[in-house]
Design a protein around this motif. Structure first.
Motif, PDB file in Angstrom:
ATOM      1  N   LEU A 109      -5.879  57.299   4.921  1.00 26.48           N
ATOM      2  CA  LEU A 109      -7.224  57.383   4.293  1.00 26.48           C
ATOM      3  C   LEU A 109      -7.173  58.946   3.482  1.00 26.48           C
ATOM      4  CD1 LEU A 109      -9.724  56.155   6.620  1.00 26.48           C
ATOM      5  CD2 LEU A 109      -8.830  55.191   4.205  1.00 26.48           C
ATOM      6  N   THR A 110      -6.718  60.011   4.330  1.00 25.51           N
ATOM      7  CA  THR A 110      -6.581  61.215   3.672  1.00 25.51           C
ATOM      8  C   THR A 110      -5.874  61.169   2.403  1.00 25.51           C
ATOM      9  OG1 THR A 110      -6.875  62.346   5.635  1.00 25.51           O
ATOM     10  CG2 THR A 110      -6.294  63.654   4.024  1.00 25.51           C
ATOM     11  N   ARG A 111      -4.617  60.491   2.606  1.00 25.02           N
ATOM     12  CA  ARG A 111      -3.600  60.566   1.235  1.00 25.02           C
ATOM     13  C   ARG A 111      -4.295  59.561   0.187  1.00 25.02           C
ATOM     14  NH1 ARG A 111       0.188  59.477   5.551  1.00 25.02           N
ATOM     15  NH2 ARG A 111      -0.049  57.456   4.992  1.00 25.02           N
ATOM     16  N   ASP A 112      -4.738  58.611   0.649  1.00 27.09           N
ATOM     17  CA  ASP A 112      -5.411  57.778  -0.483  1.00 27.09           C
ATOM     18  C   ASP A 112      -6.563  58.486  -1.028  1.00 27.09           C
ATOM     19  OD1 ASP A 112      -4.006  55.705   0.173  1.00 27.09           O
ATOM     20  OD2 ASP A 112      -5.502  54.579   1.317  1.00 27.09           O
ATOM     21  N   ALA A 113      -7.455  59.240  -0.334  1.00 22.89           N
ATOM     22  CA  ALA A 113      -8.359  60.117  -1.073  1.00 22.89           C
ATOM     23  C   ALA A 113      -7.834  61.336  -2.032  1.00 22.89           C
ATOM     24  CB  ALA A 113      -9.264  60.879  -0.165  1.00 22.89           C
ATOM     25  N   GLY A 114      -6.754  61.775  -1.694  1.00 27.46           N
ATOM     26  CA  GLY A 114      -6.033  62.690  -2.447  1.00 27.46           C
ATOM     27  C   GLY A 114      -5.456  62.135  -3.863  1.00 27.46           C
ATOM     28  N   ALA A 115      -5.221  61.035  -3.724  1.00 26.64           N
ATOM     29  CA  ALA A 115      -4.532  60.229  -4.833  1.00 26.64           C
ATOM     30  C   ALA A 115      -5.672  59.598  -5.816  1.00 26.64           C
ATOM     31  CB  ALA A 115      -3.768  58.749  -4.454  1.00 26.64           C
ATOM     32  N   LEU A 116      -6.803  59.185  -5.145  1.00 26.07           N
ATOM     33  CA  LEU A 116      -7.886  59.160  -5.986  1.00 26.07           C
ATOM     34  C   LEU A 116      -8.523  60.335  -6.722  1.00 26.07           C
ATOM     35  CD1 LEU A 116     -10.076  56.986  -6.785  1.00 26.07           C
ATOM     36  CD2 LEU A 116     -11.223  57.618  -4.748  1.00 26.07           C
ATOM     37  N   GLY A 117      -8.495  61.532  -5.816  1.00 28.38           N
ATOM     38  CA  GLY A 117      -8.926  62.649  -6.527  1.00 28.38           C
ATOM     39  C   GLY A 117      -7.977  63.088  -7.955  1.00 28.38           C
ATOM     40  N   GLU A 168      -4.515  55.915  10.815  1.00 23.18           N
ATOM     41  CA  GLU A 168      -5.336  55.696   9.838  1.00 23.18           C
ATOM     42  C   GLU A 168      -6.268  56.649   8.771  1.00 23.18           C
ATOM     43  OE1 GLU A 168      -7.649  52.964  11.826  1.00 23.18           O
ATOM     44  OE2 GLU A 168      -6.489  51.247  12.189  1.00 23.18           O
ATOM     45  N   ARG A 169      -6.436  57.650   9.673  1.00 31.13           N
ATOM     46  CA  ARG A 169      -7.152  58.889   9.046  1.00 31.13           C
ATOM     47  C   ARG A 169      -6.210  59.482   8.035  1.00 31.13           C
ATOM     48  NH1 ARG A 169      -8.793  61.731  13.934  1.00 31.13           N
ATOM     49  NH2 ARG A 169     -10.334  60.003  13.958  1.00 31.13           N
ATOM     50  N   GLU A 170      -4.769  59.647   8.608  1.00 34.92           N
ATOM     51  CA  GLU A 170      -4.048  60.470   7.673  1.00 34.92           C
ATOM     52  C   GLU A 170      -3.742  59.362   6.483  1.00 34.92           C
ATOM     53  OE1 GLU A 170      -0.485  61.191   9.692  1.00 34.92           O
ATOM     54  OE2 GLU A 170      -1.148  62.489  10.952  1.00 34.92           O
ATOM     55  N   ALA A 172      -3.794  55.925  24.688  1.00 38.67           N
ATOM     56  CA  ALA A 172      -2.647  56.859  23.898  1.00 38.67           C
ATOM     57  C   ALA A 172      -2.399  56.223  22.677  1.00 38.67           C
ATOM     58  CB  ALA A 172      -1.739  57.413  24.443  1.00 38.67           C
ATOM     59  N   LYS A 173      -1.804  55.008  22.588  1.00 39.41           N
ATOM     60  CA  LYS A 173      -1.329  54.191  21.359  1.00 39.41           C
ATOM     61  C   LYS A 173      -2.742  53.986  20.497  1.00 39.41           C
ATOM     62  CE  LYS A 173       2.537  51.677  23.364  1.00 39.41           C
ATOM     63  NZ  LYS A 173       2.984  50.193  23.844  1.00 39.41           N
ATOM     64  N   GLU A 174      -3.609  53.477  21.090  1.00 38.30           N
ATOM     65  CA  GLU A 174      -4.987  53.300  20.317  1.00 38.30           C
ATOM     66  C   GLU A 174      -5.157  54.666  19.315  1.00 38.30           C
ATOM     67  OE1 GLU A 174      -9.410  52.020  20.748  1.00 38.30           O
ATOM     68  OE2 GLU A 174      -7.900  51.114  22.079  1.00 38.30           O
ATOM     69  N   ILE A 175      -5.259  55.895  20.343  1.00 38.18           N
ATOM     70  CA  ILE A 175      -5.464  57.246  19.617  1.00 38.18           C
ATOM     71  C   ILE A 175      -4.419  57.570  18.352  1.00 38.18           C
ATOM     72  CG2 ILE A 175      -5.490  59.639  20.068  1.00 38.18           C
ATOM     73  CD1 ILE A 175      -6.875  59.046  22.730  1.00 38.18           C
ATOM     74  N   ARG A 176      -3.196  57.173  18.566  1.00 31.91           N
ATOM     75  CA  ARG A 176      -2.335  57.386  17.754  1.00 31.91           C
ATOM     76  C   ARG A 176      -2.612  56.496  16.501  1.00 31.91           C
ATOM     77  NH1 ARG A 176       1.767  56.652  21.393  1.00 31.91           N
ATOM     78  NH2 ARG A 176       1.876  58.324  22.923  1.00 31.91           N
ATOM     79  N   LYS A 177      -2.644  55.299  16.592  1.00 34.83           N
ATOM     80  CA  LYS A 177      -3.260  54.318  15.529  1.00 34.83           C
ATOM     81  C   LYS A 177      -4.278  54.871  14.707  1.00 34.83           C
ATOM     82  CE  LYS A 177      -4.550  49.554  14.627  1.00 34.83           C
ATOM     83  NZ  LYS A 177      -5.136  48.461  15.170  1.00 34.83           N
ATOM     84  N   ARG A 178      -5.447  55.462  15.257  1.00 37.63           N
ATOM     85  CA  ARG A 178      -6.524  55.921  14.524  1.00 37.63           C
ATOM     86  C   ARG A 178      -6.201  57.292  14.022  1.00 37.63           C
ATOM     87  NH1 ARG A 178     -10.839  56.158  19.364  1.00 37.63           N
ATOM     88  NH2 ARG A 178     -11.206  53.631  19.803  1.00 37.63           N
ATOM     89  N   GLU A 179      -5.435  58.061  14.531  1.00 39.64           N
ATOM     90  CA  GLU A 179      -4.856  59.119  13.609  1.00 39.64           C
ATOM     91  C   GLU A 179      -3.931  58.698  12.364  1.00 39.64           C
ATOM     92  OE1 GLU A 179      -2.626  61.661  16.560  1.00 39.64           O
ATOM     93  OE2 GLU A 179      -4.557  62.241  17.448  1.00 39.64           O
TER      94      GLU A 179
END
Length: 180
Positions: A158-166, A154-156, A145-152
């Motif tokens: 990356l989504t923020r970084d992609a928004g800033a890049l846009g 990281e995904r969030e 469950a901790k590993e799943i939270r960590k992946r989530e």
């Protein structure tokens, strides 16, 4: 009534002009009638041509059917189905089935999307199940469950970084060298 030669001449010209107009009108009507007949003849020609094409296709189809029938009779021997070959329902179809022989694979079963009565969760989605262990996502160990939270997370990120890049790519900034 005194008719002078000028008056007679003008009446003559008027009568000739009226006669020419009447002849022109009669000729125009006759030309239009002939054009209509030509148009009707062309329509009939097109209809007859289509009929000829249809009949040629029909003839070729029937000759091909005869050739196929002769080939079937000579080579394959296929016959049209008869009434006795059709089944009436599922029971008759099931009666034709045979028991599985030894070593036969299990029959394929399809998944059912209905929720069992024992599961009363708020979500209408089915629980995710591991294909290896068969355990549900709720029954995963704490480390998983901790590993799943960590992946989530990281995904969030990356989504923020992609928004800033846009946003950065959407802006046009003039370089300082170009201003001088």
């Amino acid at each position: 009534m005194n008719l002078t030669s000028d008056r007679i001449r003008s009446i003559g010209w008027a009568s000739v002009l009226c006669l020419c107009a009447a002849l022109t009108l009669a000729l125009t009507l006759r030309v239009n009638a002939v054009k209509s007949q030509v148009y009707d003849a062309e329509k009939r020609i097109v209809w007859v041509q289509q009929d000829i094409d249809f009949l040629q296709t029909e003839f070729q189809t029937r000759s091909n059917q005869q050739a196929l029938k002769q080939l079937n009779d000579l080579e394959f021997g296929y016959k049209a189905p008869v009434a006795g070959q059709y089944i009436e329902g599922e029971r008759q179809l099931a009666a034709l089935g045979k028991a599985a022989g030894p070593g036969a694979p299990e029959p394929i079963r399809f998944a059912n999307a209905e929720k069992p009565a024992s599961q009363e969760t708020g979500s209408s989605l089915l629980a995710m199940v591991s294909p290896v262990s068969g355990a549900t996502a709720a029954a995963l160990p704490e480390a998983g469950a901790k590993e799943i939270r960590k992946r989530e997370e990281e995904r969030e990120e990356l989504t923020r970084d992609a928004g800033a890049l846009g946003k950065r790519l959407a802006r046009i900034e003039v370089a300082e060298a170009a201003q001088q």
